[in-house]
Design an enzyme around this catalytic site. Sequence first.
Site, PDB file in Angstrom:
ATOM      1  CE1 TYR A 177      -3.959  -1.827  -0.400  1.00 40.58           C
ATOM      2  CE2 TYR A 177      -3.412  -2.917   1.643  1.00 40.58           C
ATOM      3  CZ  TYR A 177      -4.196  -2.823   0.517  1.00 40.58           C
ATOM      4  OH  TYR A 177      -5.200  -3.714   0.307  1.00 40.58           O
ATOM      5  CD  GLN A 178       1.004   2.634  -4.160  1.00 42.84           C
ATOM      6  OE1 GLN A 178      -0.188   2.382  -4.180  1.00 42.84           O
ATOM      7  NE2 GLN A 178       1.565   3.465  -4.996  1.00 42.84           N
ATOM      8  CD1 TRP A 190     -10.674   4.494   2.819  1.00 42.65           C
ATOM      9  CD2 TRP A 190     -12.562   5.088   3.854  1.00 42.65           C
ATOM     10  NE1 TRP A 190     -11.437   3.377   2.966  1.00 42.65           N
ATOM     11  CE2 TRP A 190     -12.607   3.705   3.590  1.00 42.65           C
ATOM     12  CE3 TRP A 190     -13.642   5.687   4.490  1.00 42.65           C
ATOM     13  CZ2 TRP A 190     -13.700   2.907   3.951  1.00 42.65           C
ATOM     14  CZ3 TRP A 190     -14.728   4.898   4.846  1.00 42.65           C
ATOM     15  CH2 TRP A 190     -14.750   3.525   4.580  1.00 42.65           C
ATOM     16  CG  ASP A 191      -7.574   2.762   5.461  1.00 42.74           C
ATOM     17  OD1 ASP A 191      -8.366   3.087   4.569  1.00 42.74           O
ATOM     18  OD2 ASP A 191      -6.938   1.698   5.445  1.00 42.74           O
ATOM     19  CD  GLU A 231     -11.943  -0.975  -1.295  1.00 40.08           C
ATOM     20  OE1 GLU A 231     -11.341  -2.051  -1.369  1.00 40.08           O
ATOM     21  OE2 GLU A 231     -11.450   0.063  -0.838  1.00 40.08           O
ATOM     22  CE  LYS A 279     -11.919  -5.715   0.318  1.00 43.07           C
ATOM     23  NZ  LYS A 279     -11.046  -4.628  -0.127  1.00 43.07           N
ATOM     24  CD  GLN A 280     -14.503  -2.186   2.672  1.00 50.67           C
ATOM     25  OE1 GLN A 280     -13.985  -2.658   1.682  1.00 50.67           O
ATOM     26  NE2 GLN A 280     -13.919  -1.267   3.421  1.00 50.67           N
TER      27      GLN A 280
END
Lengths: 772, 772
Positions: free
Chosen positions: A332-333, A338-339, A480, A595-596
Amino acid sequence: MTTPQFNDTLAVHRYGRRLTEVGFDVDRSVAVGSNFMVGNGKLGYRGTSPEQGAADFVALVVADTYDCADGRWRELATAPNPLFVGVMVDGRRLDLAAALSVATSLDLDRGCFVQTVVHRLDDGASITIEVERTASYADLDLLAQRVVVTGDIGTRVLSIDAGVDRELWSLNGTHLPSIDVERGERTITASGTTVESGTEIVVAAIVATTGAVSPVAAPGRSGTNRFESATWDGAPVVVDSIASVVASTEHDRPRERAETAVIRAANAGYDATVAASVQDWTRFWVDNDVSIGGSPLDDAALRFSSYHNRICTPAHTDRLPLGARGLSCQAYQGSAFWDQEIYNLPAFLFTEPEIARSLLVYRHRTLDGARRKAARLGYDGAYYAWISGETGDELCPDVFFTDVLTGREIRNHFNVWQMHVAPDVVTSIARYVGVTNDIDFLVDHGAEIAFEVARFLRSFVRYDDWKGTYHCVRLLGPDEWHENVDDNAFTNYQAHAAIGFAIDTYEQLGRTHPVPFDSLVERLGLTDDEVDRWRHVRDHLVLPAPDAGTRLVEQFDGFFDLEDISPADLAARLIDPSEYWGWPNGIAVRTQVSKQADVAMLMWLHERRFDDAVAAANYDYYEPRCSHNSSLSHAAYGMVAARLGRAHTALQHFRATAAVDLLNTNHAVVAGTFIGGVHTAACGGTVQLAVHGLGGLGADADELLVEPALPDAWTEMIYPVRWRGQRLRVHVSAAEIVVWSNPANDQAVSVRTPAGNSVVDPGTSSSFASRS
Amino acid sequence: MTTPQFNDTLAVHRYGRRLTEVGFDVDRSVAVGSNFMVGNGKLGYRGTSPEQGAADFVALVVADTYDCADGRWRELATAPNPLFVGVMVDGRRLDLAAALSVATSLDLDRGCFVQTVVHRLDDGASITIEVERTASYADLDLLAQRVVVTGDIGTRVLSIDAGVDRELWSLNGTHLPSIDVERGERTITASGTTVESGTEIVVAAIVATTGAVSPVAAPGRSGTNRFESATWDGAPVVVDSIASVVASTEHDRPRERAETAVIRAANAGYDATVAASVQDWTRFWVDNDVSIGGSPLDDAALRFSSYHNRICTPAHTDRLPLGARGLSCQAYQGSAFWDQEIYNLPAFLFTEPEIARSLLVYRHRTLDGARRKAARLGYDGAYYAWISGETGDELCPDVFFTDVLTGREIRNHFNVWQMHVAPDVVTSIARYVGVTNDIDFLVDHGAEIAFEVARFLRSFVRYDDWKGTYHCVRLLGPDEWHENVDDNAFTNYQAHAAIGFAIDTYEQLGRTHPVPFDSLVERLGLTDDEVDRWRHVRDHLVLPAPDAGTRLVEQFDGFFDLEDISPADLAARLIDPSEYWGWPNGIAVRTQVSKQADVAMLMWLHERRFDDAVAAANYDYYEPRCSHNSSLSHAAYGMVAARLGRAHTALQHFRATAAVDLLNTNHAVVAGTFIGGVHTAACGGTVQLAVHGLGGLGADADELLVEPALPDAWTEMIYPVRWRGQRLRVHVSAAEIVVWSNPANDQAVSVRTPAGNSVVDPGTSSSFASRS
């Protein structure tokens, strides 16, 4: 919902203060290296053993070293490992996989990695290697490690290689094509320059030994020194490594800085170097330590989350993002999603609000990147990146997943359609300002963000001039797996709140801070006419309402027309277990399986807009249809359950959130992409769910809220609060809620609980009967 | 562009009048059965041999028999085959696949299937079976077939089974679960009732023989009679089958009607029955026969297309659609696509405009279905179905293709996003009214369609109230490989034209036809305010303009950002040759490779909005990036090439369009779905490209246009015109254009050519020098 089972390999030593995993399992290498990492927000060093290398996922990840080496992924670089220590007895390397016992711990109090490995030699003799390691919070450039080798043996040859390992584990390409090693009088200095961004990264190390070994010339690894004893009797040999890492993005002369730091620390010695950092950890725990009574495992899990929520956060600077895997690896770079605003930042709101502020200032510093994204996509204002690094430009590539059934790339649209990230930043500002009353931040930073996002939203929404309504078209909501949807309820409500906040801010600052306000408005070219247009959007944006009968809010337009199937039944359709379930043709796309948390996010973050009956109906409908396949999911559902007083259910969500890393319940690789490492959002979510959810901490204007939902498994819960400059301590039990105010406070605090309200003066406490 | 090669199996007998395929190839069964079919717009009978059955794709397809037997596909039913004739010699069936020679022909002049098969027996004797068959245009219920069996043999036993074969080839489910056979004095009647729609389908047959055979009782198929000669000397034996098919959707008492028809025809005899139909074919060719000099194969290909464009068209009724595979099989559900308006209907405009009118009345009759589709999707007005049967309700299912790489269903969005079908109907009305000046049609039918489509479009477009522009969001343009696009240029221009036509019609009829206009407007609840809103859309709808530098119109918003690759290079990425290239993740989705003409459609149908330089630039850019994977593609590109005077290129497109069926260049099965049969749009496109494109026929207000682009390969071209009641004949050669006016005409005709204008009086002709 299935309850996670804390598994047998995880023991709890000195409940809650030291977390230990016993044994060595090569299949858990990624997870253990992440869980037991040390870090300080500037660097992360994975929880690997000193003799391990690139193939074992050893990594020193350094903030502010963004580089793109493969033409696609701009990620943080890994630095040469300065803490390498290899031990040989009679010329044979001791093999971790064959060790008699391995115990790997996090000393949470002290912020240290601790490991004890016992090797049994062929003749029955045993060698013990004890390791302690920390990343310094006193000097963020520093790492310190002590390795102690002891034996119950007769005379042996002991050889130790220690220094810098130049072999790097790197996810996407070679960031440092060449690494030079230079040796000073005491220092070993390794440096390289990143291939695209030209950042110089310098690692310096000083190795000192105590005991029967002496330096020898030997063909060790090129960055290491060899120490040897030909007649070792097993008496302790100590190898102290002090190391520093500095990037040229931080300092103009990184080599000088790195070498100076490491020499200074070596001169002070290992013990003093560690002690200075432990002092800062002690301060941290005073501000943040939450005790849970009756459930030591929950207590430890929460402290583990607090630890990681701290070390992933670049609290030392307002220039850098909080990465979705922190500094646990390059996944994840090293960048913010938004987390950062929804999961991590709020965990600091009531303890270290200056960190929350710093993260928001980062968003202000990166406004130009968000402006560039908006302009590139044809919008006005600022559209925050889905993956945001140091400039705020969009780092999320068009293509990252692979269709494992065909080997073809998948073009997902996180970088263009997941629009809620922009209002998420603004609603987070609104929350920060609401809790802290930090109007200066609003004037200096928040207002500009809010205005630019309102501009963006105004240009994003589409007007149905027949119905007189605005719509959000072609979205990715939090769930997502459903791309290309319209009027995702969460997104629309977030957009509505963000525009409303921008309008309120415009009106408020115009009155209260006319000078900076006029300057800002002039710089932005903002007019009353434009703000009138925002008002038109605010007043006519579609906000999907709960159905009058079912009380359900539809996740997005047409969601209820999709196939209704359980996640378990759906999973049976998988052809390959590593398939991506979402866009464009994954098994979930045409179903109601999410998914969530998505509508649950709405019920959580907009809880005051929906009464309990609505929240309950939506929880009960959506939760069984949610696969919780994101580490972000359980915390949101848990917050809704806690708000509904479903404490036991909320506790299950708490455990599931904490288990993401502790028990490694999530895949490290999905559809061909490595996404392992510490799930920092889950860490923040665990803290929030514990303190804000089960512990009931909140704020409403000038009142502190304590509205707990204590599960039966917890006898009590104690948590510290620092709010508007006042330090408090809250004690929740089945019988009562007690709020203590620190004698050093200078103001009384209004507290609201379900059992009544009180004003707590400095040095006093108030008790309330718990609801039960 | 690659030039199609007419292959060796196709011979041309009596150039252009009789098309013959020599030989038998089981792999061409689908194609030959389609190409050599007979039909009359009410029924289609495939070009199979009399002894073939369901496995050989024998089918009698009957219009107006829509039925859904598998829960998904509502398609036309197939009826029992009343023309079965099986021949045995000495008890052995003659096998077509082992025949010495097979020659299968279409007698285009007479509308007959003709086949000659020679069988060689093991002892060297030969048997010849000659077949002639037609579907009557004198009585649309009727089929007639003559089989003549001749031998050069000694005495043999000849056995013939003739009558009704109850085994049906059906694409999607069993429409007639039981088929009853009843025998009358002479008739064999087979009937069944469709499983969902309850339509009774009755087939009646009378078989008569001439020659040495006599009826015998024998265990033939249950619907057949046996005729036998124990001492056959090879002298001709003739089997005449007269059959009728009637559905209860056409007549209340289908059995009575079918039996009456067949008895009447049998009494008249085979020759008279065929002669009555041939008379109508003669009339058709007088009106429609186009002669091409210098290229007999092109001449034949065009006549073949005219033939099929006729027999696929339900000219006898204005209740039924023109199917995308006509009545050649059940593929595409016997239903209308936009092909009907854009490809087939215009081929009748200058020869049999009453057929064009009838097809448009069909759209008026099905307005309620289009209204239901609009309402179901949340729009106002009328949104025509992508696949339109007898009610106009959407027949296109959500899912039809299969991802051959995974075996999973693909959800395409033809039925919701391919919006242009609605304005296509309206622009076709505008064209029809412009060519014919049929204002009565406009008053009685066209206006209501135009108004309801304008309403739909107004509710479909999305307003960007910041920019003040309307946009079309989430489209499928003509290029079906790119779904989910915005502002597809063709769609936007079509929508703009349709709304403009609705406004013009509203203004015009209000003045010229106030009484029916007021009645219509009142019935529709249409107000001046609403029409003002249409004007607002018309004046602010985004119309992608040619780039000032490149002159290119972007196919849709963002098209030029897609990967630029040739269709050939792209095809190399196929994993499976039968993969679908489009949505959601086919190889073309993220590239500029198009399935078919898209911007070329715009250059064709809106040619007056774009000058030659723009048309040329767009042709030159898009054509090499087009795979021509749709049978609709080449005609459109050919029309643009012809308009640009690129006659040779246009000819290549003409041949490619004609080759779709003649040479069977398209797949019969794509991604698991059968799409074989006659490509009726290509037939209409071939006729249009020949006459309107290369022949240059057109109309502009009250002038007839003749602006040919004659290719070098054609020495001349002669075509008939019936326009506004006047009959003309146009002769185009390299040297000149001659327009004759029939002496029976009652008006002079204004003709415009590139070489000048003229008014042609009845019984005279005008000559113009050709441009060259």
